[in-house]
Design a protein around this motif. Structure first.
Motif, PDB file in Angstrom:
ATOM      1  N   ILE A   1       0.869  -1.181   0.000  1.00 31.66           N
ATOM      2  CA  ILE A   1       0.000   0.000   0.000  1.00 31.66           C
ATOM      3  C   ILE A   1       0.904   1.228   0.000  1.00 31.66           C
ATOM      4  N   TYR A   2       0.651   2.144  -0.935  1.00 32.26           N
ATOM      5  CA  TYR A   2       1.406   3.395  -0.986  1.00 32.26           C
ATOM      6  C   TYR A   2       0.448   4.543  -0.699  1.00 32.26           C
ATOM      7  N   PHE A   3       0.795   5.365   0.288  1.00 33.60           N
ATOM      8  CA  PHE A   3      -0.083   6.436   0.754  1.00 33.60           C
ATOM      9  C   PHE A   3       0.673   7.760   0.708  1.00 33.60           C
TER      10      PHE A   3
ATOM     11  N   ALA B   1       3.820   1.949   2.730  1.00 31.18           N
ATOM     12  CA  ALA B   1       4.776   3.055   2.673  1.00 31.18           C
ATOM     13  C   ALA B   1       3.986   4.356   2.742  1.00 31.18           C
ATOM     14  N   VAL B   2       4.349   5.205   3.692  1.00 33.09           N
ATOM     15  CA  VAL B   2       3.668   6.488   3.890  1.00 33.09           C
ATOM     16  C   VAL B   2       4.648   7.603   3.535  1.00 33.09           C
TER      17      VAL B   2
ATOM     18  N   PHE C   1       6.295  15.759  11.488  1.00 35.55           N
ATOM     19  CA  PHE C   1       5.481  14.569  11.256  1.00 35.55           C
ATOM     20  C   PHE C   1       5.702  13.596  12.402  1.00 35.55           C
ATOM     21  N   GLN C   2       4.600  13.237  13.042  1.00 38.59           N
ATOM     22  CA  GLN C   2       4.652  12.237  14.101  1.00 38.59           C
ATOM     23  C   GLN C   2       3.990  10.974  13.556  1.00 38.59           C
ATOM     24  N   PRO C   3       4.744   9.897  13.322  1.00 35.88           N
ATOM     25  CA  PRO C   3       4.122   8.693  12.762  1.00 35.88           C
ATOM     26  C   PRO C   3       2.993   8.195  13.662  1.00 35.88           C
TER      27      PRO C   3
ATOM     28  N   ALA D   1      10.039  12.306   3.072  1.00 35.63           N
ATOM     29  CA  ALA D   1      10.379  11.211   3.986  1.00 35.63           C
ATOM     30  C   ALA D   1       9.387  10.071   3.777  1.00 35.63           C
ATOM     31  N   LEU D   2       9.830   8.867   4.104  1.00 36.30           N
ATOM     32  CA  LEU D   2       8.990   7.681   3.994  1.00 36.30           C
ATOM     33  C   LEU D   2       9.020   6.922   5.316  1.00 36.30           C
TER      34      LEU D   2
END
Length: 195
Positions: free
Chosen positions: A114-116, A145-146, A153-155, A173-174
């Protein structure tokens, strides 16, 4: 405007700033990390934009690519791009509309990759990742992958998921998620291990 993807193929993109195609450097990085895991996979592309990531997945042998995109103009471009690269054996589908509503419609499907890539300031990260987890769209051994900004950015912390890679490429970033190892054990296998 156009951009080149795997196999030196040209794709169309929307003029202006309505979409932000993933850079060649980031695309290459994602497919290097997922090398050997694209052929035969089911790929979900969220905030699809021009469809470059899904087109790369098709070029590298994905069986199925599903994209979700809000813009009707972008959907027309994605359709053209994916038709251009897909073989007769490959399937693809573009869903137009609200991301969270469309994810709910996919709740009976599983995806390996999944790519987001939402607009960075959209506030979509937490609700979308929670929806993916809620509808169990990620296969047990799949990854997400985000794409996000390297700053501010806080995952999101998603129950039963863990971060497996984090990379920075300039202004992009990823963060990669996968199911926690403890969650991958089949309940029947776990019962046998405890005996």
């Amino acid at each position: 405007m156009s951009l080149r993807i795997y196999g030196n193929r040209l794709l169309k993109t929307l003029p202006g700033k309505e979409t932000r195609p993933t850079s060649a450097r980031v695309r290459e990085a994602v497919f290097n990390i997922w090398q050997g895991k694209i052929d035969g996979c089911c790929w979900l592309d969220l905030c699809t934009g021009s469809g470059s990531m899904g087109a790369e997945a098709l070029c590298r042998g994905a069986n199925l690519v599903v994209g979700i995109e809000l813009s009707s103009r972008a959907c027309a471009i994605i359709q053209q791009n994916w038709q251009q690269v897909a073989t007769k054996e490959q399937k693809f589908q573009i869903l137009r509309g609200n991301l969270l509503q469309q994810l709910k419609k996919l709740s009976n499907q599983k995806f390996d990759r999944i790519y987001f890539d939402p607009p960075y300031a959209s506030g979509l990260y937490q609700p979308v990742l929670e929806a993916i987890a809620q509808y169990q769209l990620l296969n047990t051994h799949g990854e997400i992958a985000v794409e996000h900004s390297p700053q501010n950015f806080q995952p999101p912390d998603i129950p039963n998921w863990e971060i497996c890679h984090q990379k920075v490429y300039g202004n992009t970033a990823l963060t990669f998620y996968k199911t926690r190892e403890s969650e991958k054990i089949d309940p029947q296998e776990q019962g046998e291990q405890e005996r």
